[in-house]
Design a protein around this motif. Structure first.
Motif, PDB file in Angstrom:
ATOM      1  N   LEU A  59       0.886  -1.069   0.100  1.00 46.53           N
ATOM      2  CA  LEU A  59       0.060  -0.155  -0.089  1.00 46.53           C
ATOM      3  C   LEU A  59       0.692   1.383   0.049  1.00 46.53           C
ATOM      4  O   LEU A  59       0.534   2.000  -0.674  1.00 46.53           O
ATOM      5  CB  LEU A  59      -0.882  -0.129   1.153  1.00 46.53           C
ATOM      6  CG  LEU A  59      -1.769   1.173   1.348  1.00 46.53           C
ATOM      7  CD1 LEU A  59      -2.779   1.574   0.206  1.00 46.53           C
ATOM      8  CD2 LEU A  59      -2.450   1.113   2.618  1.00 46.53           C
ATOM      9  N   MET A  60       1.912   1.367   1.020  1.00 46.72           N
ATOM     10  CA  MET A  60       2.731   2.436   0.965  1.00 46.72           C
ATOM     11  C   MET A  60       3.542   2.794  -0.206  1.00 46.72           C
ATOM     12  O   MET A  60       3.803   3.857  -0.694  1.00 46.72           O
ATOM     13  CB  MET A  60       3.600   2.553   2.212  1.00 46.72           C
ATOM     14  CG  MET A  60       2.654   2.384   3.524  1.00 46.72           C
ATOM     15  SD  MET A  60       1.902   4.139   3.926  1.00 46.72           S
ATOM     16  CE  MET A  60       0.377   3.970   3.380  1.00 46.72           C
ATOM     17  N   GLY A  61       3.779   1.510  -0.929  1.00 49.88           N
ATOM     18  CA  GLY A  61       4.525   1.788  -2.290  1.00 49.88           C
ATOM     19  C   GLY A  61       3.965   2.423  -3.303  1.00 49.88           C
ATOM     20  O   GLY A  61       4.579   2.962  -4.173  1.00 49.88           O
ATOM     21  N   LEU A  62       2.666   2.441  -3.088  1.00 51.47           N
ATOM     22  CA  LEU A  62       2.066   2.963  -4.310  1.00 51.47           C
ATOM     23  C   LEU A  62       2.268   4.817  -4.289  1.00 51.47           C
ATOM     24  O   LEU A  62       2.270   5.327  -5.104  1.00 51.47           O
ATOM     25  CB  LEU A  62       0.616   3.054  -4.143  1.00 51.47           C
ATOM     26  CG  LEU A  62      -0.319   1.417  -4.391  1.00 51.47           C
ATOM     27  CD1 LEU A  62      -1.787   1.654  -3.791  1.00 51.47           C
ATOM     28  CD2 LEU A  62       0.055   1.276  -5.909  1.00 51.47           C
ATOM     29  N   PHE A  63       2.693   5.077  -3.008  1.00 48.72           N
ATOM     30  CA  PHE A  63       3.063   6.540  -2.730  1.00 48.72           C
ATOM     31  C   PHE A  63       4.668   6.751  -2.694  1.00 48.72           C
ATOM     32  O   PHE A  63       4.845   7.863  -2.542  1.00 48.72           O
ATOM     33  CB  PHE A  63       2.529   7.071  -1.561  1.00 48.72           C
ATOM     34  CG  PHE A  63       0.828   6.725  -1.396  1.00 48.72           C
ATOM     35  CD1 PHE A  63      -0.256   7.398  -2.051  1.00 48.72           C
ATOM     36  CD2 PHE A  63       0.570   5.550  -0.742  1.00 48.72           C
ATOM     37  CE1 PHE A  63      -1.434   7.145  -1.991  1.00 48.72           C
ATOM     38  CE2 PHE A  63      -1.077   5.236  -0.831  1.00 48.72           C
ATOM     39  CZ  PHE A  63      -1.989   6.049  -1.315  1.00 48.72           C
ATOM     40  N   PRO A  66       7.960   3.661   2.113  1.00 48.69           N
ATOM     41  CA  PRO A  66       8.332   2.407   2.531  1.00 48.69           C
ATOM     42  C   PRO A  66       7.311   1.971   3.514  1.00 48.69           C
ATOM     43  O   PRO A  66       6.407   2.789   4.020  1.00 48.69           O
ATOM     44  CB  PRO A  66       9.570   2.524   3.680  1.00 48.69           C
ATOM     45  CG  PRO A  66       9.652   4.124   3.936  1.00 48.69           C
ATOM     46  CD  PRO A  66       9.005   4.838   3.010  1.00 48.69           C
ATOM     47  N   GLY A  67       7.073   0.644   3.763  1.00 49.84           N
ATOM     48  CA  GLY A  67       5.783   0.101   4.375  1.00 49.84           C
ATOM     49  C   GLY A  67       5.695   0.685   5.948  1.00 49.84           C
ATOM     50  O   GLY A  67       4.689   0.933   6.452  1.00 49.84           O
ATOM     51  N   GLU A  68       6.926   1.020   6.579  1.00 48.38           N
ATOM     52  CA  GLU A  68       7.026   1.689   7.999  1.00 48.38           C
ATOM     53  C   GLU A  68       6.292   2.998   8.102  1.00 48.38           C
ATOM     54  O   GLU A  68       5.880   3.370   8.899  1.00 48.38           O
ATOM     55  CB  GLU A  68       8.465   1.647   8.288  1.00 48.38           C
ATOM     56  CG  GLU A  68       9.082   0.457   8.573  1.00 48.38           C
ATOM     57  CD  GLU A  68       9.850  -0.049   7.208  1.00 48.38           C
ATOM     58  OE1 GLU A  68      10.545  -1.359   7.630  1.00 48.38           O
ATOM     59  OE2 GLU A  68       9.521   0.386   6.183  1.00 48.38           O
ATOM     60  N   ALA A  69       6.022   3.544   6.873  1.00 50.64           N
ATOM     61  CA  ALA A  69       5.221   4.824   7.020  1.00 50.64           C
ATOM     62  C   ALA A  69       3.799   4.922   7.440  1.00 50.64           C
ATOM     63  O   ALA A  69       3.546   6.082   7.911  1.00 50.64           O
ATOM     64  CB  ALA A  69       5.626   5.484   5.502  1.00 50.64           C
ATOM     65  N   ALA A  70       3.436   3.664   7.205  1.00 49.15           N
ATOM     66  CA  ALA A  70       2.087   3.434   7.604  1.00 49.15           C
ATOM     67  C   ALA A  70       1.850   3.723   9.403  1.00 49.15           C
ATOM     68  O   ALA A  70       1.029   4.406   9.844  1.00 49.15           O
ATOM     69  CB  ALA A  70       1.628   2.055   7.490  1.00 49.15           C
TER      70      ALA A  70
END
Length: 154
Positions: A59-63, A66-70
């Motif tokens: 999901l975060m890769g779409l933006f 990195p995933g940790e940004a969630a």
């Protein structure tokens, strides 16, 4: 006889503003930021941050994140100060870059502090409970659209 001068002196206005700002910083912002640093450290020590990163990576890769940004978005959803603290903590760890922060910043503010506001505002003014999920969804959608737009701009 002339009327007494009732205009405040600029230095008095400045000092009063500084006092209020100090009060906000020490009673609201600082505790949220410190809490966020502690949460990031706890997530890192337990390995949950890595798991969170793997879980949200698609999901975060779409933006371009990195995933940790969630964790920033989750923290910001609870408290804007907390979201900023999480973002700074991840930046400090080298997980987020300046570009990542630029992508995340509008989202933090568009969906920020909803957990706090649900009780403080929506409950007090008598908002129908059935409408609250829609209100949350609109701000989250706006936040995700802002991140997409920021990725395009950057």
């Amino acid at each position: 006889m002339s009327a007494p001068n009732t205009n405040p002196v600029i230095t008095d206005v400045f000092v009063e503003g500084a006092r209020k700002g100090w009060g906000i910083a020490t009673s609201s912002t600082l505790p949220n930021v410190v809490m966020a640093f502690i949460i990031i450290k706890a997530l890192e020590i337990t390995g949950a941050l890595k798991g969170l990163g793997m879980l949200f990576a698609p999901l975060m890769g779409l933006f371009g994140l990195p995933g940790e940004a969630a964790a920033v978005l989750i923290g910001g959803w609870m408290s804007m100060g907390g979201g900023i603290g999480v973002a700074i903590g991840l930046f400090d760890k080298g997980i987020l870059t300046g570009e990542h922060l630029a992508i995340l910043a509008p989202a933090i503010y568009l969906m920020g502090s909803q957990v706090q506001y649900l009780g403080r505002i929506l409950g007090v003014i008598g908002t129908r409970a059935t409408r609250i999920p829609l209100m949350i969804a609109i701000s989250v959608i706006n936040a995700f659209l802002a991140m997409l737009l920021m990725r395009i701009i950057l």
